[in-house]
Design a protein around this motif. Structure first.
Motif, PDB file in Angstrom:
ATOM      1  N   GLU A  50       0.757  -1.108   0.095  1.00  0.00           N
ATOM      2  CA  GLU A  50      -0.014   0.230   0.629  1.00  0.00           C
ATOM      3  C   GLU A  50       0.919   1.209  -0.125  1.00  0.00           C
ATOM      4  N   CYS A  51       1.143   1.668  -1.193  1.00  0.00           N
ATOM      5  CA  CYS A  51       1.379   3.050  -1.549  1.00  0.00           C
ATOM      6  C   CYS A  51       0.878   4.410  -0.670  1.00  0.00           C
ATOM      7  N   ASP A  52       1.114   5.298  -0.053  1.00  0.00           N
ATOM      8  CA  ASP A  52       1.049   6.697   0.525  1.00  0.00           C
ATOM      9  C   ASP A  52       1.185   7.191  -1.039  1.00  0.00           C
ATOM     10  N   MET A  87      -6.180  -1.304   4.711  1.00  0.00           N
ATOM     11  CA  MET A  87      -5.663  -1.311   2.973  1.00  0.00           C
ATOM     12  C   MET A  87      -6.498  -0.529   2.206  1.00  0.00           C
ATOM     13  N   GLY A  88      -7.325  -0.036   3.045  1.00  0.00           N
ATOM     14  CA  GLY A  88      -7.946   1.270   2.251  1.00  0.00           C
ATOM     15  C   GLY A  88      -9.300   0.297   2.178  1.00  0.00           C
ATOM     16  N   GLY A  89     -10.030   0.455   0.328  1.00  0.00           N
ATOM     17  CA  GLY A  89     -11.148  -0.606   0.064  1.00  0.00           C
ATOM     18  C   GLY A  89     -10.665  -1.877   0.520  1.00  0.00           C
ATOM     19  N   MET A  90      -9.861  -2.278   0.773  1.00  0.00           N
ATOM     20  CA  MET A  90      -9.448  -3.765   0.410  1.00  0.00           C
ATOM     21  C   MET A  90      -9.594  -5.124   1.428  1.00  0.00           C
ATOM     22  N   VAL A  91     -10.316  -4.668   2.258  1.00  0.00           N
ATOM     23  CA  VAL A  91     -10.588  -4.806   4.093  1.00  0.00           C
ATOM     24  C   VAL A  91     -11.998  -5.254   3.561  1.00  0.00           C
ATOM     25  N   ALA A  92     -12.300  -6.426   3.988  1.00  0.00           N
ATOM     26  CA  ALA A  92     -13.874  -6.883   3.821  1.00  0.00           C
ATOM     27  C   ALA A  92     -13.853  -8.128   5.118  1.00  0.00           C
ATOM     28  N   GLY A  93     -15.084  -7.508   5.375  1.00  0.00           N
ATOM     29  CA  GLY A  93     -16.324  -7.915   7.007  1.00  0.00           C
ATOM     30  C   GLY A  93     -14.849  -8.197   7.918  1.00  0.00           C
TER      31      GLY A  93
END
Length: 315
Positions: A213-215, A279-285
């Motif tokens: 994950e690059c800022d 991970m921004g929007g990468m994490v689910a549930g």
């Protein structure tokens, strides 16, 4: 090196438990070996079971709150019911398999700033509260982890911090309820495009899934944002490639392909930070909450003594 601790667990004259690790250093996929030493108290004790478990500190973000709690993520029963006579000494040997996804706590003999890990031994006695003995554990990188971490250093990145985030990364096969983020400050050669990089390893017997994950810095007409990259490497690749070249390629590809990755993973939540949303929007549930053996406020450092070094030396 052996950690020894005696706890008279059940008040004056009760039995005590002392776990001795043959070696507190291990790696993902290996084992932790040792023995649980029990000493009987003044009276006979009916022990229901003896359990060992790996515990660590995990960051959790809920509704406008963020806290770190202690989570046991792997456990094994080393003995079922037994009778412990007064003053009886009993040693129970064990071999605890260390899960492949176990986070790394130490690199080059230095504790990663932000990481804790321990082996907790619980003695359950009829009509009494569990009592435990806690031993510090050091989890070292596998060769492929080591090469990738070395590559970041060779490229001039400086280690900032490491922690564990509760949740799952979308599209990645995870067996543990958290993932590790190893954060670096960008090196001068990348500083014009990247502020920081977060590195996650999801390891299995076959290899490692590497998530970056690059800022990204904002441009004259654009706001800064997070860019994601996912790469698969095999344990057998260790000595086959120039890792600095590979990691450089990953970083360039990740920062240039933001558009397609964004549609794949969903928009990032900005770098304010990836906890909870991880991970921004990468994490689910992420299944946030006090569950899965996590106890808010039970800080594991209280049980550890001494000051552990800081890999890279940066706060």
């Amino acid at each position: 090196m052996v950690f020894k601790k005696m706890l008279s667990a059940f008040g004056v004259g009760g039995p005590s438990v002392d776990t001795v690790l043959t070696n507190p250093n291990t790696r993902p996929g290996l084992t932790l070996d040792g023995q649980v030493n029990l000493v009987g108290g003044d009276a006979e004790a009916a022990i229901e079971q003896v359990v060992i478990g790996l515990v660590t500190r995990v960051e959790v973000e809920g509704h406008d709150t963020e806290y770190a709690g202690t989570m046991e993520f792997h456990r094994m029963v080393v003995s079922g019911p037994l009778q412990l006579a007064p003053k009886q000494q009993l040693s129970i040997p064990f071999e605890l398999p260390v899960p492949w996804e176990t986070p790394i706590t130490d690199v080059y003999g230095q504790r990663l700033h932000g990481m804790t890990m321990g082996l907790r031994t619980e003695l359950a006695i009829a009509r009494a509260v569990d009592k435990s003995d806690l031993d510090q554990v050091a989890v070292h990188p596998l060769p492929v982890h080591e090469r990738i971490l070395e590559a970041f250093q060779r490229l001039g990145f400086r280690f900032k911090h490491a922690d564990l985030e509760r949740g799952h990364i979308r599209g990645v096969q995870q067996t543990l309820p958290f993932y590790q983020e190893i954060e670096f400050f960008a090196s001068p050669q990348y500083a014009s495009t990247i502020r920081e990089v977060e590195l996650t390893f999801v390891t299995s017997q076959r290899g490692v899934e590497v998530i970056l994950e690059c800022d990204k810095r904002g441009g004259f007409l654009s706001a800064g944002h997070d860019a994601f990259g996912r790469y698969q490497v095999s344990h057998t690749d260790v000595d086959r490639v120039d890792w600095a070249q590979v990691v450089d390629g990953w970083l360039r590809e990740t920062t240039s392909r933001y558009g397609s990755l964004r549609s794949q993973y969903g928009a990032g939540h900005g770098h304010g930070h990836s906890r909870g949303h991880g991970m921004g929007g990468m994490v689910a549930g992420a299944a946030l909450g006090v569950a899965g053996g996590m106890i808010a406020g039970e800080m594991i450092e209280d049980a550890f003594e001494g000051d552990f070094g800081d890999f890279g030396g940066d706060e």
